[in-house]
Design a protein around this motif. Structure first.
Motif, mmCIF file in Angstrom:
data_model
loop_
_atom_site.group_PDB
_atom_site.id
_atom_site.type_symbol
_atom_site.label_atom_id
_atom_site.label_comp_id
_atom_site.label_asym_id
_atom_site.label_seq_id
_atom_site.Cartn_x
_atom_site.Cartn_y
_atom_site.Cartn_z
ATOM 1 N N PRO A 67 0.831 -1.208 0.000
ATOM 2 C CA PRO A 67 0.000 0.000 0.000
ATOM 3 C C PRO A 67 0.864 1.257 0.000
ATOM 4 O O PRO A 67 1.899 1.316 0.675
ATOM 5 N N THR A 69 0.647 5.596 0.232
ATOM 6 C CA THR A 69 -0.118 6.808 0.494
ATOM 7 C C THR A 69 0.497 7.959 -0.292
ATOM 8 O O THR A 69 1.676 8.264 -0.127
ATOM 9 N N LEU A 82 -6.992 10.984 -8.590
ATOM 10 C CA LEU A 82 -8.066 10.027 -8.314
ATOM 11 C C LEU A 82 -8.679 9.476 -9.593
ATOM 12 O O LEU A 82 -9.176 8.348 -9.625
ATOM 13 N N THR A 91 -3.779 5.274 -1.862
ATOM 14 C CA THR A 91 -4.694 6.244 -1.263
ATOM 15 C C THR A 91 -4.082 7.631 -1.392
ATOM 16 O O THR A 91 -2.895 7.818 -1.077
ATOM 17 N N TYR A 92 -4.852 8.591 -1.856
ATOM 18 C CA TYR A 92 -4.377 9.973 -1.976
ATOM 19 C C TYR A 92 -5.000 10.824 -0.874
ATOM 20 O O TYR A 92 -6.213 10.805 -0.668
ATOM 21 N N VAL A 93 -4.143 11.541 -0.142
ATOM 22 C CA VAL A 93 -4.623 12.328 0.994
ATOM 23 C C VAL A 93 -4.009 13.725 0.962
ATOM 24 O O VAL A 93 -2.926 13.932 0.405
#
Length: 255
Positions: A67, A69, A82, A91-93
């Motif tokens: 995974p 980030t 996205l 996951t983009y934060v």
């Protein structure tokens, strides 16, 4: 001479994904380089700091089957990521280098790809990267160093871009010293040769999207004149020749 910070929400997000899209051969080149400099440890979680439109975030996920980030301050860039760079392990934060939304010691690998020169508070960012990386793991910084300049094709058409880069990019010595003080040891430095386009015509199409941040520091006339010269050379190209360039990749080990 100071240069204004590039506002990716206002300008760069629009053409960045297409203008900077990785060619398959370059993707393989960078995957190999990331693997070689990762330190040989198993990566269970990685962070792409300044992930932008996600150009390299899925590359990390694929190469390490872990995974990842993607941390990016620009809302518009994350929106593009996205759509353009979705991946089941990614996951983009929101966040930035000096304030990462990552738990202490939770990452086994961190990447900053052409991001370090954009970071306003470098000492704070170095400390924060030391916080989120587990001891013995690697930070990879892909960048240009002012004391290791490259002969980029861009400079042929936009001569002042070379001067701007020499002012904007830090030196290798300053960078290594800063990270040494934050708890990192210099592990390796390599120059990665990668392909930007398969022909000058393709390279020219990419430059029309103004996806290089240095263009934000040029006048409209400088950009127009440079593009006119590039367009003329591209039109005269009879046999396509790949456009390739070098980029330094610095590996630092968290003590």
């Amino acid at each position: 001479m100071g240069h204004k910070r590039v506002d990716y929400d206002t300008t760069q997000h629009a053409g960045y994904a297409k203008g900077r899209r990785l060619l398959p051969v370059s993707r393989r080149t960078w995957m190999r380089a990331f693997r070689e400099l990762s330190g040989g440890r198993r990566v269970t979680a990685a962070v792409d700091v300044g992930s932008g439109t996600g150009r390299f975030t899925p590359v990390l996920a694929d190469e390490f089957a872990a995974p990842v980030t993607g941390v990016e301050p620009s809302e518009r860039m994350r929106e593009v990521a996205l759509v353009e760079s979705a991946h089941p392990l990614v996951t983009y934060v929101p966040g930035h280098a000096a304030d990462l939304p990552i738990a202490d010691g939770a990452a086994d690998l961190a990447l900053m790809f052409l991001v370090w020169h954009h970071v306003p508070d470098k000492p704070a960012a170095a400390r924060e990267l030391a916080r989120v990386l587990a001891p013995g793991t690697r930070l990879l910084i892909a960048t240009t160093f002012a004391d290791r300049p490259k002969d980029l094709l861009t400079y042929r058409y936009f001569p002042r871009a070379r001067e701007i880069d020499l002012e904007v990019f830090p030196t290798l010595g300053d960078t290594a010293a800063l990270f040494d003080g934050a708890g990192f040891d210099r592990a390796a430095l390599t120059e990665v040769h990668h392909r930007s386009a398969d022909s000058l015509a393709e390279y020219t199409r990419r430059q029309r999207m103004r996806a290089l941040s240095v263009y934000e520091h040029l006048s409209d006339r400088e950009y127009r004149d440079g593009m006119a010269a590039m367009e003329a050379d591209a039109a005269a190209e009879t046999e396509p020749r790949p456009v390739e360039s070098g980029c330094d990749l610095l590996a630092l080990t968290r003590r």
